[in-house]
Design a protein around this motif. Sequence first.
Motif, PDB file in Angstrom:
ATOM      1  N   SER A 190       2.992  -3.875   3.702  1.00 36.27           N
ATOM      2  CA  SER A 190       4.018  -2.855   3.538  1.00 36.27           C
ATOM      3  C   SER A 190       3.147  -1.698   3.044  1.00 36.27           C
ATOM      4  N   LEU A 191       3.427  -0.603   4.120  1.00 39.14           N
ATOM      5  CA  LEU A 191       2.807   0.572   3.950  1.00 39.14           C
ATOM      6  C   LEU A 191       3.769   1.803   3.794  1.00 39.14           C
ATOM      7  N   GLY A 192       3.713   2.297   2.512  1.00 42.62           N
ATOM      8  CA  GLY A 192       4.564   3.405   2.264  1.00 42.62           C
ATOM      9  C   GLY A 192       3.916   4.873   2.019  1.00 42.62           C
ATOM     10  N   ILE A 193       4.625   5.999   2.590  1.00 47.90           N
ATOM     11  CA  ILE A 193       4.184   7.223   2.243  1.00 47.90           C
ATOM     12  C   ILE A 193       4.857   7.972   1.447  1.00 47.90           C
ATOM     13  N   ILE A 194       4.223   8.673   0.584  1.00 50.75           N
ATOM     14  CA  ILE A 194       5.057   9.525  -0.308  1.00 50.75           C
ATOM     15  C   ILE A 194       5.089  10.997   0.248  1.00 50.75           C
ATOM     16  N   PRO A 195       6.229  11.519   0.775  1.00 53.09           N
ATOM     17  CA  PRO A 195       6.214  12.750   1.306  1.00 53.09           C
ATOM     18  C   PRO A 195       5.780  13.869   0.359  1.00 53.09           C
ATOM     19  N   ARG A 196       5.467  14.959   0.919  1.00 58.43           N
ATOM     20  CA  ARG A 196       4.810  16.177   0.126  1.00 58.43           C
ATOM     21  C   ARG A 196       5.904  16.547  -0.674  1.00 58.43           C
ATOM     22  N   GLN A 197       7.054  16.546  -0.365  1.00 56.83           N
ATOM     23  CA  GLN A 197       8.268  17.241  -1.101  1.00 56.83           C
ATOM     24  C   GLN A 197       9.232  15.957  -1.950  1.00 56.83           C
TER      25      GLN A 197
ATOM     26  N   SER B 245       9.298   6.525  -4.775  1.00 54.54           N
ATOM     27  CA  SER B 245       9.166   7.735  -4.013  1.00 54.54           C
ATOM     28  C   SER B 245       8.822   7.861  -2.425  1.00 54.54           C
ATOM     29  N   ALA B 246       8.254   6.783  -2.177  1.00 53.54           N
ATOM     30  CA  ALA B 246       7.817   6.516  -0.823  1.00 53.54           C
ATOM     31  C   ALA B 246       8.931   6.184   0.298  1.00 53.54           C
ATOM     32  N   VAL B 247       8.530   6.668   1.426  1.00 50.02           N
ATOM     33  CA  VAL B 247       9.296   6.144   2.645  1.00 50.02           C
ATOM     34  C   VAL B 247       8.478   5.139   3.398  1.00 50.02           C
ATOM     35  N   TYR B 248       9.207   4.269   4.099  1.00 51.16           N
ATOM     36  CA  TYR B 248       8.852   3.070   4.721  1.00 51.16           C
ATOM     37  C   TYR B 248       9.304   3.368   6.470  1.00 51.16           C
ATOM     38  N   GLY B 249       8.751   2.347   7.139  1.00 52.51           N
ATOM     39  CA  GLY B 249       9.178   2.085   8.549  1.00 52.51           C
ATOM     40  C   GLY B 249       9.242   3.363   9.288  1.00 52.51           C
ATOM     41  N   GLN B 250      10.419   3.755   9.983  1.00 54.69           N
ATOM     42  CA  GLN B 250      10.479   4.927  10.916  1.00 54.69           C
ATOM     43  C   GLN B 250      10.191   6.122  10.274  1.00 54.69           C
ATOM     44  N   PRO B 251      10.625   6.578   9.038  1.00 54.12           N
ATOM     45  CA  PRO B 251      10.167   7.748   8.470  1.00 54.12           C
ATOM     46  C   PRO B 251       8.766   7.796   8.033  1.00 54.12           C
ATOM     47  N   ALA B 252       8.159   6.626   7.810  1.00 56.19           N
ATOM     48  CA  ALA B 252       6.688   6.788   7.576  1.00 56.19           C
ATOM     49  C   ALA B 252       5.975   6.995   8.897  1.00 56.19           C
ATOM     50  N   ARG B 253       6.428   6.353  10.139  1.00 62.65           N
ATOM     51  CA  ARG B 253       5.987   6.652  11.152  1.00 62.65           C
ATOM     52  C   ARG B 253       6.061   8.210  11.777  1.00 62.65           C
ATOM     53  N   GLY B 254       7.114   8.602  11.227  1.00 60.12           N
ATOM     54  CA  GLY B 254       7.279  10.156  11.576  1.00 60.12           C
ATOM     55  C   GLY B 254       6.418  11.010  10.733  1.00 60.12           C
ATOM     56  N   LEU B 255       6.044  10.765   9.622  1.00 64.19           N
ATOM     57  CA  LEU B 255       5.069  11.412   8.698  1.00 64.19           C
ATOM     58  C   LEU B 255       3.688  11.459   9.507  1.00 64.19           C
TER      59      LEU B 255
ATOM     60  N   VAL C 233       0.937  -1.054   0.080  1.00 60.11           N
ATOM     61  CA  VAL C 233       0.037  -0.066   0.009  1.00 60.11           C
ATOM     62  C   VAL C 233       0.879   1.209   0.088  1.00 60.11           C
ATOM     63  N   VAL C 234       0.838   2.167  -0.894  1.00 58.55           N
ATOM     64  CA  VAL C 234       1.260   3.493  -0.981  1.00 58.55           C
ATOM     65  C   VAL C 234       0.062   4.651  -0.744  1.00 58.55           C
ATOM     66  N   LEU C 235       0.297   5.554   0.095  1.00 58.65           N
ATOM     67  CA  LEU C 235      -0.240   6.756   0.328  1.00 58.65           C
ATOM     68  C   LEU C 235       0.523   7.894  -0.021  1.00 58.65           C
ATOM     69  N   ALA C 236      -0.161   8.933  -0.567  1.00 60.01           N
ATOM     70  CA  ALA C 236       0.698  10.198  -0.539  1.00 60.01           C
ATOM     71  C   ALA C 236       0.237  10.953   1.003  1.00 60.01           C
ATOM     72  N   GLU C 237       1.309  11.461   1.390  1.00 59.37           N
ATOM     73  CA  GLU C 237       1.019  12.209   2.799  1.00 59.37           C
ATOM     74  C   GLU C 237      -0.104  13.093   2.677  1.00 59.37           C
ATOM     75  N   GLN C 238      -0.735  13.624   1.630  1.00 61.25           N
ATOM     76  CA  GLN C 238      -2.138  14.323   1.736  1.00 61.25           C
ATOM     77  C   GLN C 238      -3.129  13.586   2.228  1.00 61.25           C
ATOM     78  N   ALA C 239      -3.088  12.026   2.114  1.00 59.60           N
ATOM     79  CA  ALA C 239      -4.123  11.268   2.794  1.00 59.60           C
ATOM     80  C   ALA C 239      -4.199  11.415   4.197  1.00 59.60           C
TER      81      ALA C 239
END
Length: 279
Positions: free
Chosen positions: A204-211, A260-270, A170-176
Amino acid sequence: MSNEAKALREALGARLRILRKDAGFASGRAFAAATRWQESKVSRIENGRQNASEEDIRLWCQKANAPDQIEDLIAAVRHIEELWLEWRRQLSHGAAPRQERALPVYAKTKVFRIWHPTVIWGTLQTAEYAAETFRQVIDYYEIPDDTESAVAKRMERQRYLYRGDRLFHVVLAEQALYTNVGGPDVMRGQLDRLLAVMTLPRLSLGIIPRQADMRIWPGNSFSMFDSKLVLVETYSAELSVTQPREIALYARAFDLLKASAVYGQPARGLIGSALDALG
């Protein structure tokens, strides 16, 4: 028939015309003689006025010496009439039946690839978040209010996160994380839910940061079920993609989004930052 389906029928006819000419049949009359069809049938198919049957495709490819095209062309035929399933038609009896129809697809799928740029994917939603999305759907399409049963069916999908050997990418944009669905309390619960499910071994959950540096434009959300089906949602309809060559394009798009996504601790940080923004 929708304009999109009509355009695809015409595109299919054009592909068949090219196969016919490449095989040395200069005219539709000559090809009709080879297939023992009426010349008018060849013309209607090639000009998109008649959809070819699966049997038609097999015979066409046989006479045109193109057996390698049969699978892809049959997928196109199956796809045309059901290409656009308009939401008003799908939801005419409420939202719950559509949720129930998704369950067999989930049961058969081994690998899920999900992209959502603006909201949380349904299978990861809390009941409160899901209820608000269904209330919006019911108001927008003016359909019967069956929010409670629709939420129950959506929650039923979550069992597949815990059963069997399925893999969920699963990949989400940070906007979600910031799209306000239901207010602060609902959003806090939803973001906490994301933090909890990130520990699941098959998710596997990734989030694409806004920047983030994007490798491909975000486009519409889509859900891939193995390499057999892609569902794309628009405001008016749900697009079902079954042609192998088109599915391959969505697979490539997903890989580019994932890069373009981040995973793990960086995703948790977002997610944590989104929680902090709620106050």
